[in-house]
Design an enzyme around this catalytic site. Structure first.
Site, PDB file in Angstrom:
ATOM      1  N   ARG A 259      45.165  46.300  44.097  1.00 56.42           N
ATOM      2  CA  ARG A 259      44.183  47.195  44.695  1.00 56.42           C
ATOM      3  C   ARG A 259      44.464  48.598  44.172  1.00 56.42           C
ATOM      4  NH1 ARG A 259      41.234  43.680  45.563  1.00 56.42           N
ATOM      5  NH2 ARG A 259      40.510  42.855  47.553  1.00 56.42           N
TER       6      ARG A 259
ATOM      7  N   HIS B 194      37.039  46.159  37.873  1.00 58.07           N
ATOM      8  CA  HIS B 194      37.373  45.149  38.886  1.00 58.07           C
ATOM      9  C   HIS B 194      36.713  43.801  38.569  1.00 58.07           C
ATOM     10  CE1 HIS B 194      38.569  44.564  43.379  1.00 58.07           C
ATOM     11  NE2 HIS B 194      38.813  43.496  42.655  1.00 58.07           N
TER      12      HIS B 194
ATOM     13  N   GLU C 208      36.103  52.398  44.336  1.00 57.43           N
ATOM     14  CA  GLU C 208      35.196  51.774  43.356  1.00 57.43           C
ATOM     15  C   GLU C 208      33.750  51.909  43.808  1.00 57.43           C
ATOM     16  OE1 GLU C 208      36.741  47.818  43.166  1.00 57.43           O
ATOM     17  OE2 GLU C 208      38.647  48.478  42.359  1.00 57.43           O
TER      18      GLU C 208
HETATM   19  O1  A2R Z   1      56.347  40.837  50.762  1.00 56.74           O
HETATM   20  P1  A2R Z   1      56.158  39.361  50.954  1.00 56.74           P
HETATM   21  O2  A2R Z   1      57.431  38.609  50.901  1.00 56.74           O
HETATM   22  O3  A2R Z   1      55.296  39.054  52.142  1.00 56.74           O
HETATM   23  O4  A2R Z   1      55.342  38.834  49.663  1.00 56.74           O
HETATM   24  C1  A2R Z   1      53.966  39.118  49.491  1.00 56.74           C
HETATM   25  C2  A2R Z   1      53.751  40.355  48.612  1.00 56.74           C
HETATM   26  N1  A2R Z   1      53.698  41.602  49.402  1.00 56.74           N
HETATM   27  C3  A2R Z   1      54.476  42.672  49.177  1.00 56.74           C
HETATM   28  N2  A2R Z   1      55.425  42.902  48.264  1.00 56.74           N
HETATM   29  C4  A2R Z   1      56.062  44.095  48.318  1.00 56.74           C
HETATM   30  N3  A2R Z   1      55.787  45.049  49.228  1.00 56.74           N
HETATM   31  C5  A2R Z   1      54.844  44.867  50.166  1.00 56.74           C
HETATM   32  N4  A2R Z   1      54.588  45.812  51.077  1.00 56.74           N
HETATM   33  C6  A2R Z   1      54.133  43.608  50.168  1.00 56.74           C
HETATM   34  N5  A2R Z   1      53.155  43.087  50.949  1.00 56.74           N
HETATM   35  C7  A2R Z   1      52.894  41.859  50.465  1.00 56.74           C
HETATM   36  O5  A2R Z   1      52.483  40.145  47.993  1.00 56.74           O
HETATM   37  C8  A2R Z   1      53.298  38.006  48.672  1.00 56.74           C
HETATM   38  O6  A2R Z   1      54.185  37.309  47.850  1.00 56.74           O
HETATM   39  C9  A2R Z   1      52.291  38.727  47.804  1.00 56.74           C
HETATM   40  C10 A2R Z   1      50.848  38.381  48.162  1.00 56.74           C
HETATM   41  O7  A2R Z   1      50.660  37.035  47.917  1.00 56.74           O
HETATM   42  P2  A2R Z   1      49.483  36.175  48.563  1.00 56.74           P
HETATM   43  O8  A2R Z   1      49.399  36.485  50.019  1.00 56.74           O
HETATM   44  O9  A2R Z   1      49.684  34.767  48.137  1.00 56.74           O
HETATM   45  O10 A2R Z   1      48.189  36.806  47.952  1.00 56.74           O
HETATM   46  P3  A2R Z   1      47.423  36.430  46.595  1.00 56.74           P
HETATM   47  O11 A2R Z   1      46.444  35.367  46.848  1.00 56.74           O
HETATM   48  O12 A2R Z   1      48.402  36.246  45.487  1.00 56.74           O
HETATM   49  O13 A2R Z   1      46.597  37.784  46.376  1.00 56.74           O
HETATM   50  C11 A2R Z   1      47.264  39.044  46.260  1.00 56.74           C
HETATM   51  C12 A2R Z   1      46.308  40.200  46.219  1.00 56.74           C
HETATM   52  C13 A2R Z   1      45.141  40.189  47.197  1.00 56.74           C
HETATM   53  O14 A2R Z   1      45.486  40.587  48.484  1.00 56.74           O
HETATM   54  C14 A2R Z   1      44.159  41.155  46.558  1.00 56.74           C
HETATM   55  O15 A2R Z   1      44.407  42.454  47.003  1.00 56.74           O
HETATM   56  C15 A2R Z   1      44.504  41.065  45.084  1.00 56.74           C
HETATM   57  O16 A2R Z   1      45.668  40.241  44.977  1.00 56.74           O
HETATM   58  O17 A2R Z   1      43.450  40.462  44.392  1.00 56.74           O
END
Ligand code: A2R
Length: 314
Positions: A232, A280, A261
């Site tokens: 993002r 995007h 955007e």
């Molecule tokens: O931090 P964790 O252990 O919950 O791992 C998540 C990580 N994550 C972060 N890493 C570092 N600092 C943070 N504050 C933080 N918040 C979340 O991001 C997790 O491994 C990863 C997100 O993975 P998923 O929930 O499987 O999301 P996905 O489908 O890979 O999509 C990621 C993002 C979407 O939310 C859209 O914003 C973009 O890709 O298209």
């Protein structure tokens, strides 16, 4: 026969998929209305569903008093007020998984284009520099380079698989270490940024990740390093990035996402080299957008049939 639900389309998505909703619902297209306030007042009360792309504030829910479901086209839902939806008893669904490969393909495209300077090289020819000044500058490897993935979630893992195929050395940072992966885990983002030559961001947006890639992180990626953002726009301090690109504190960047955007910060638009900008489009292929749309279609059907939603967020 069951009654068709009324759906308020706030923001349209891939048309062939969106048109399919008309088989099972009555759609009202707010974005087409000349007077949005009047349109909302007329159609809002009869709708039980809002269809949107990444955005749904509480004020929009307020205008749809019989709201039951929000269809969010996209995996990221940082623009949807989830606490407000939950408070109102409204369910929210998104479109995860089916876009993993596409977004990972785009991340790799940006890594390859950024490292090998494809966009600058194209301009080099078009502006007559090859004939005038000789060969293009030397660039940095993709293979054998160290990549740090910020967010080894569903998409991050697909990016890692592709980086491995390109013989890259892979590390990752997120809040929790994954027990089942062989890649090096960094507890600290700055440590990863210092060690890697390419940093790819693929984490959710929102307040908790706002400006996570700040000036110190950007500087740590360094003068021969590349930042790729397919997460993002808010995740990166783009003003700091522009400053660092201008004075060579970072080698390059490739960005698919921006905080407001379709506006792109002026400071980035002014930079002519070592910066690739794309609108995007990471998940924007026909096949993937159709699959994303069909997830929303199935969830809408589930609402009518009172069966479980397939991709419920709250
Ligand atoms: O931090 P964790 O252990 O919950 O791992 C998540 C990580 N994550 C972060 N890493 C570092 N600092 C943070 N504050 C933080 N918040 C979340 O991001 C997790 O491994 C990863 C997100 O993975 P998923 O929930 O499987 O999301 P996905 O489908 O890979 O999509 C990621 C993002 C979407 O939310 C859209 O914003 C973009 O890709 O298209």
């Amino acid at each position: 026969m069951q009654k068709k639900p009324h759906v308020l389309i706030y923001a349209p998505w891939y048309k062939p998929a969106m048109d399919r909703l008309d088989e099972i619902a009555i759609t009202h297209h707010l974005y087409k209305a000349r007077n949005k306030k009047e349109f909302l007042a007329e159609h809002g009360p009869k709708c039980s569903v809002i269809g949107t792309m990444h955005y749904c504030p509480d004020s929009l829910m307020e205008a749809v008093p019989n709201l039951e479901l929000i269809l969010n086209f996209g995996v990221g839902y940082d623009g949807v007020d989830i606490p407000a939806a939950t408070r109102r008893g409204v369910k929210v669904v998104n479109t995860p998984e089916v876009l993993n490969d596409c977004v990972a393909d785009m991340a790799l495209s940006l890594i390859l284009a950024g490292r090998r300077k494809l966009v600058d090289a194209d301009r080099y020819i078009r502006f007559g520099n090859w004939e005038k000044n000789g060969n293009f500058e030397y660039v940095h490897n993709v293979h054998s380079s160290k990549v740090g993935i910020l967010g080894l979630g569903r998409i991050g893992l697909e990016i890692a698989t592709r980086c491995a195929a390109f013989k890259m050395d892979i590390g990752y940072h997120q809040r929790t270490k994954k027990p089942d992966v062989k890649f090096k885990y960094y507890e600290n983002l700055l440590d990863m940024a210092k060690e890697c030559e390419i940093l790819v961001a693929i984490i959710p947006g929102g307040e908790s990740t706002k400006g996570l890639i700040n000036e110190s992180i950007i500087e740590a990626i360094g003068p021969t390093g590349l930042l790729v953002n397919v997460a993002r726009g808010t995740v990166v301090d783009n003003e700091a990035l522009a400053r660092c690109l201008k004075d060579g504190r970072i080698g390059g960047a490739a960005l698919d996402v921006f905080p407001e955007e379709p506006k792109v910060p002026k400071s980035l638009l002014e930079i002519e080299t070592n910066l690739i900008l794309t609108p995007h489009m990471a998940s924007a292929t026909h096949l993937t957008r159709m699959k994303m749309g069909m997830i929303l279609y199935d969830n809408l059907k589930a609402l009518t049939n009172r069966t479980p939603f397939t991709t419920l967020i709250n």
